[in-house]
Design an enzyme around this catalytic site. Sequence first.
Site, PDB file in Angstrom:
ATOM      1  N   ALA A  65     -41.231  65.326 -24.404  1.00 49.72           N
ATOM      2  CA  ALA A  65     -42.837  65.102 -24.110  1.00 49.72           C
ATOM      3  C   ALA A  65     -42.903  65.656 -22.703  1.00 49.72           C
ATOM      4  CB  ALA A  65     -42.976  63.416 -24.114  1.00 49.72           C
ATOM      5  N   GLY A 109     -38.629  64.406 -27.125  1.00 40.64           N
ATOM      6  CA  GLY A 109     -39.318  64.530 -27.963  1.00 40.64           C
ATOM      7  C   GLY A 109     -39.348  65.961 -28.718  1.00 40.64           C
ATOM      8  N   GLU A 112     -36.679  65.074 -31.059  1.00 38.15           N
ATOM      9  CA  GLU A 112     -37.422  64.201 -32.367  1.00 38.15           C
ATOM     10  C   GLU A 112     -38.370  65.046 -33.298  1.00 38.15           C
ATOM     11  OE1 GLU A 112     -38.590  61.529 -28.968  1.00 38.15           O
ATOM     12  OE2 GLU A 112     -37.730  59.852 -30.197  1.00 38.15           O
ATOM     13  N   GLU A 132     -33.769  60.664 -22.074  1.00 41.78           N
ATOM     14  CA  GLU A 132     -34.940  59.764 -21.742  1.00 41.78           C
ATOM     15  C   GLU A 132     -34.443  58.839 -20.838  1.00 41.78           C
ATOM     16  OE1 GLU A 132     -34.627  60.721 -25.006  1.00 41.78           O
ATOM     17  OE2 GLU A 132     -36.704  61.070 -25.805  1.00 41.78           O
TER      18      GLU A 132
HETATM   19  N1  CAA Z   1     -42.306  67.903 -19.042  1.00 42.80           N
HETATM   20  C1  CAA Z   1     -43.155  68.208 -18.152  1.00 42.80           C
HETATM   21  N2  CAA Z   1     -42.457  69.621 -17.879  1.00 42.80           N
HETATM   22  C2  CAA Z   1     -41.413  70.035 -17.883  1.00 42.80           C
HETATM   23  C3  CAA Z   1     -40.421  69.406 -18.940  1.00 42.80           C
HETATM   24  C4  CAA Z   1     -40.941  68.060 -19.473  1.00 42.80           C
HETATM   25  N3  CAA Z   1     -40.241  67.404 -20.449  1.00 42.80           N
HETATM   26  N4  CAA Z   1     -39.190  69.944 -18.982  1.00 42.80           N
HETATM   27  C5  CAA Z   1     -39.465  71.093 -18.311  1.00 42.80           C
HETATM   28  N5  CAA Z   1     -40.348  70.984 -17.747  1.00 42.80           N
HETATM   29  C6  CAA Z   1     -41.250  72.249 -16.545  1.00 42.80           C
HETATM   30  C7  CAA Z   1     -40.617  71.819 -15.271  1.00 42.80           C
HETATM   31  O1  CAA Z   1     -41.027  71.044 -14.587  1.00 42.80           O
HETATM   32  C8  CAA Z   1     -40.674  72.971 -14.662  1.00 42.80           C
HETATM   33  O2  CAA Z   1     -42.089  73.462 -14.254  1.00 42.80           O
HETATM   34  P1  CAA Z   1     -42.398  73.877 -12.679  1.00 42.80           P
HETATM   35  O3  CAA Z   1     -41.834  75.336 -12.629  1.00 42.80           O
HETATM   36  O4  CAA Z   1     -43.958  73.801 -12.663  1.00 42.80           O
HETATM   37  O5  CAA Z   1     -41.530  73.050 -11.877  1.00 42.80           O
HETATM   38  C9  CAA Z   1     -40.557  74.326 -15.710  1.00 42.80           C
HETATM   39  O6  CAA Z   1     -40.765  73.389 -17.190  1.00 42.80           O
HETATM   40  C10 CAA Z   1     -39.026  74.814 -16.015  1.00 42.80           C
HETATM   41  O7  CAA Z   1     -38.209  73.693 -15.849  1.00 42.80           O
HETATM   42  P2  CAA Z   1     -36.881  73.591 -14.991  1.00 42.80           P
HETATM   43  O8  CAA Z   1     -37.329  74.317 -13.746  1.00 42.80           O
HETATM   44  O9  CAA Z   1     -36.696  72.076 -14.785  1.00 42.80           O
HETATM   45  O10 CAA Z   1     -35.897  74.592 -15.772  1.00 42.80           O
HETATM   46  P3  CAA Z   1     -34.238  74.521 -15.564  1.00 42.80           P
HETATM   47  O11 CAA Z   1     -33.632  75.396 -16.332  1.00 42.80           O
HETATM   48  O12 CAA Z   1     -33.675  74.147 -14.318  1.00 42.80           O
HETATM   49  O13 CAA Z   1     -33.904  72.943 -16.408  1.00 42.80           O
HETATM   50  C11 CAA Z   1     -34.065  71.370 -18.179  1.00 42.80           C
HETATM   51  C12 CAA Z   1     -34.074  73.018 -17.911  1.00 42.80           C
HETATM   52  C13 CAA Z   1     -32.766  70.747 -18.299  1.00 42.80           C
HETATM   53  C14 CAA Z   1     -34.583  71.414 -19.698  1.00 42.80           C
HETATM   54  C15 CAA Z   1     -35.000  70.675 -17.495  1.00 42.80           C
HETATM   55  O14 CAA Z   1     -36.200  71.163 -17.410  1.00 42.80           O
HETATM   56  C16 CAA Z   1     -35.109  69.047 -17.898  1.00 42.80           C
HETATM   57  O15 CAA Z   1     -34.470  68.312 -17.813  1.00 42.80           O
HETATM   58  N6  CAA Z   1     -36.498  68.858 -18.544  1.00 42.80           N
HETATM   59  C17 CAA Z   1     -36.711  67.375 -18.932  1.00 42.80           C
HETATM   60  C18 CAA Z   1     -36.078  66.892 -20.157  1.00 42.80           C
HETATM   61  C19 CAA Z   1     -36.545  65.745 -20.486  1.00 42.80           C
HETATM   62  O16 CAA Z   1     -36.260  64.818 -19.685  1.00 42.80           O
HETATM   63  N7  CAA Z   1     -37.151  65.454 -21.780  1.00 42.80           N
HETATM   64  C20 CAA Z   1     -37.255  64.071 -22.081  1.00 42.80           C
HETATM   65  C21 CAA Z   1     -38.881  64.009 -21.849  1.00 42.80           C
HETATM   66  S1  CAA Z   1     -39.256  62.414 -22.177  1.00 42.80           S
HETATM   67  C22 CAA Z   1     -39.587  62.134 -24.263  1.00 42.80           C
HETATM   68  O17 CAA Z   1     -39.274  63.268 -24.597  1.00 42.80           O
HETATM   69  C23 CAA Z   1     -39.964  60.872 -24.629  1.00 42.80           C
HETATM   70  C24 CAA Z   1     -40.126  60.909 -26.094  1.00 42.80           C
HETATM   71  O18 CAA Z   1     -39.110  60.549 -26.787  1.00 42.80           O
HETATM   72  C25 CAA Z   1     -41.426  60.975 -26.788  1.00 42.80           C
END
Ligand code: CAA
Length: 258
Positions: A65, A109, A112, A132
């Site tokens: 998400a 998400g 999911e 999460e």
């Molecule tokens: N939401 C918003 N933006 C996201 C994102 C997310 N879930 N995941 C990645 N992005 C964005 C980053 O902010 C970044 O944007 P900017 O260039 O503007 O900074 C871009 O995508 C590229 O990401 P990274 O620079 O972080 O890329 P990376 O290769 O270094 O890392 C990753 C990849 C490990 C997937 C890392 O991006 C990450 O940890 N993302 C978050 C994953 C996460 O926590 N997901 C769970 C979300 S909560 C949820 O899903 C709740 C639910 O159950 C419904």
Amino acid sequence: MTYEYIITEVHEKVGLIRLNRPKALNALNSILMGELAIALETFDQAEEIGAMVITGDERAFAAGADIKEMSGKSSIDMLFRDSISSTWDRLRSIKKPIIAAVSGWCLGGGSELAMACDMIVASETAKFGQPEINLGILPGAGATQRIPRAVGKAIAMEMILNNRTLSAEEAYQFSLVNRVYPVESYLEKAIELAQEIAVRAPVAIRLAKEAINQSFETLLSEGVSDERRSFYLLFSTVDQKEGMEAFIEKREPQWKGK
Ligand code: CAA
């Protein structure tokens, strides 16, 4: 229809939906989820479509998400907007089979969403996880229920409580995904599988998907008697007569969807 964050294509009888926010690793914001629900419902209604595939790109199916969209929200905002129920419940009501074609990050998400599909075809680079807990929350779109049912309690606890990420190979060993292919061919293979299913008897496919999904929701005895009712119901279809006559006459059946 033109969408902002998804692309739709038709491949013979398969409706393909590409999540298209590559700069945010296809993070599922509310616009994208609304568009996805509309696209799935449109394919579900289209007579020429028999199955659907949802995919991202090579780097990410979806990284979860949209954290930036959610970060400032309060419980009351979340509860009253209830964006999870308003879009994810629409996904659950799709009648035709949906395959997730997953490459790269498939997190939160995103994971999911893949699990809410009926099958998962993965590339060798796919990584499945529920991070999460790192954000101080728990999964909100079904992972605490679907992961234990798919892989068992032990691995589910590690994934959700301690952010264990599964490789494609592990996900296959744990029966989370159906098939794993090289990154060059996973999407083509997912479309091929969807096409094989799309040309089968439509009424039987619909009732079979419903019956399997019901097995996760109900008592065994109720599920078995509902399955039996659907089995008997299919004997009123043209396709049941055609399927059995074609077997006896040693020819390919011609399905009518009636
Ligand atoms: N939401 C918003 N933006 C996201 C994102 C997310 N879930 N995941 C990645 N992005 C964005 C980053 O902010 C970044 O944007 P900017 O260039 O503007 O900074 C871009 O995508 C590229 O990401 P990274 O620079 O972080 O890329 P990376 O290769 O270094 O890392 C990753 C990849 C490990 C997937 C890392 O991006 C990450 O940890 N993302 C978050 C994953 C996460 O926590 N997901 C769970 C979300 S909560 C949820 O899903 C709740 C639910 O159950 C419904």
